[in-house]
Design a protein around this motif. Structure first.
Motif, short mmCIF file in Angstrom:
data_model
loop_
_atom_site.label_atom_id
_atom_site.label_comp_id
_atom_site.label_asym_id
_atom_site.label_seq_id
_atom_site.Cartn_x
_atom_site.Cartn_y
_atom_site.Cartn_z
N PRO A 287 0.82 -1.22 0.00
CA PRO A 287 0.00 0.00 0.00
C PRO A 287 0.84 1.26 0.00
N GLU A 288 1.95 1.25 0.76
CA GLU A 288 2.82 2.43 0.80
C GLU A 288 3.49 2.65 -0.55
N GLY A 289 3.95 1.57 -1.18
CA GLY A 289 4.58 1.70 -2.48
C GLY A 289 3.61 2.18 -3.54
N LEU A 290 2.39 1.66 -3.50
CA LEU A 290 1.38 2.11 -4.45
C LEU A 290 1.10 3.59 -4.28
N ALA A 291 0.99 4.05 -3.03
CA ALA A 291 0.71 5.46 -2.79
C ALA A 291 1.80 6.35 -3.35
N GLN A 292 3.07 5.95 -3.19
CA GLN A 292 4.16 6.78 -3.70
C GLN A 292 4.25 6.71 -5.22
N MET A 293 4.07 5.52 -5.79
CA MET A 293 4.10 5.41 -7.25
C MET A 293 2.98 6.22 -7.90
N ALA A 294 1.80 6.18 -7.28
CA ALA A 294 0.68 6.95 -7.83
C ALA A 294 0.96 8.44 -7.75
N ARG A 295 1.55 8.88 -6.64
CA ARG A 295 1.85 10.31 -6.48
C ARG A 295 2.88 10.78 -7.49
N LEU A 296 3.86 9.94 -7.79
CA LEU A 296 4.95 10.35 -8.67
C LEU A 296 4.66 10.10 -10.15
N MET A 297 3.81 9.11 -10.46
CA MET A 297 3.67 8.66 -11.84
C MET A 297 2.29 8.88 -12.44
N HIS A 298 1.24 8.83 -11.64
CA HIS A 298 -0.12 8.83 -12.18
C HIS A 298 -0.39 10.09 -13.00
N LYS A 299 -0.69 9.89 -14.28
CA LYS A 299 -0.99 10.98 -15.23
C LYS A 299 0.17 11.95 -15.41
#
Length: 240
Positions: free
Chosen positions: A125-137
């Motif tokens: 969950p922590e990795g997903l949150a950071q990847m989404a913040r840095l990469m999403h769109k």
């Protein structure tokens, strides 16, 4: 040549991570699809030698904490695990995912299952949150590298560019992503159903096995045919 160009038959040499700054050349590399973005959005070329995850890569720890299913969309149809690992490590805060699986869609005319530009994998969950913040769109995958946003100005340029491709099929590169990368928690598919079973949830609460049923690309490209689908979000499967 650089690694990870559009190469469905796997003839390119393997490549290593590019650790330098954005390229200082005066024009985009030969073969770049979205060269109009040059000078407006930051660009990082693919590595030219074999990439292996460095020791500081952050893996999800299945024994110490909770894991989650991760959905990544708007990737090339034939993305390799090495290419995916490089993108996540370079742009996703050094995170790595486990057991990436390409999502398939069924050809409604032939019944054959075909690849999409979408991946399900296991993360934290922590990795997903950071990847989404840095990469999403904030990323657009090209044949020669990755366009990425360093600031809100670049984000606005990339957003407008992708919106134009979504509105006009003639602006889209054939069989390539035409929107920015999607990173989110998986909300559909048999993987989520199996995870729900592991959590001992009642059968009636499990998600059905939803497949990407978008019509496959036609054998030739014309403006009146339905374009290839690159999974704007995992919810897109639920609506089909």
């Amino acid at each position: 040549h650089t690694l990870f160009r559009h190469d469905p038959y796997g003839t390119s040499p393997l490549g290593r991570i590019y650790m330098g700054e954005t390229v200082a050349e005066s024009s985009a590399p030969t073969g770049t699809l979205h060269a109009e973005l040059w000078g407006l959005v930051s660009f990082l070329p693919y590595p030219t030698t074999a990439f292996q995850l460095p020791p500081d890569a952050i893996y999800p720890d299945k024994t110490a904490g909770e894991t989650t299913r991760v959905f990544i969309g708007q990737l090339p149809y034939f993305i390799t695990e090495m290419q995916l690992a490089w993108i996540l490590y370079t742009f996703g805060g050094r995170h790595a995912l486990l057991r990436p699986e390409r999502i398939l869609k069924r050809n409604q005319q032939t019944g054959e299952r075909q690849p999409t530009g979408c991946i399900h994998a296991v993360g934290s969950p922590e990795g997903l949150a950071q990847m989404a913040r840095l990469m999403h769109k904030r990323l657009l995958i090209d044949d020669t590298g990755v366009w990425f946003c360093r600031n809100e100005v670049e984000y606005g340029v990339l957003w407008d560019y992708c919106q134009a491709m979504k509105r006009d099929i003639k602006l889209r590169p054939w069989e390539r992503p035409y929107d920015s990368v999607v990173v989110q928690e998986a909300t559909s598919g048999s993987h989520l159903r199996r995870q729900n079973q592991q959590w001992m949830r009642p059968v009636c609460e499990q998600q059905p096995n939803v497949e990407c049923a978008a019509r496959p690309p036609p054998p030739y490209y014309t403006s009146y045919h339905k374009p290839a689908e690159f999974c704007e979000s995992d919810e897109a499967f639920m609506a089909q």
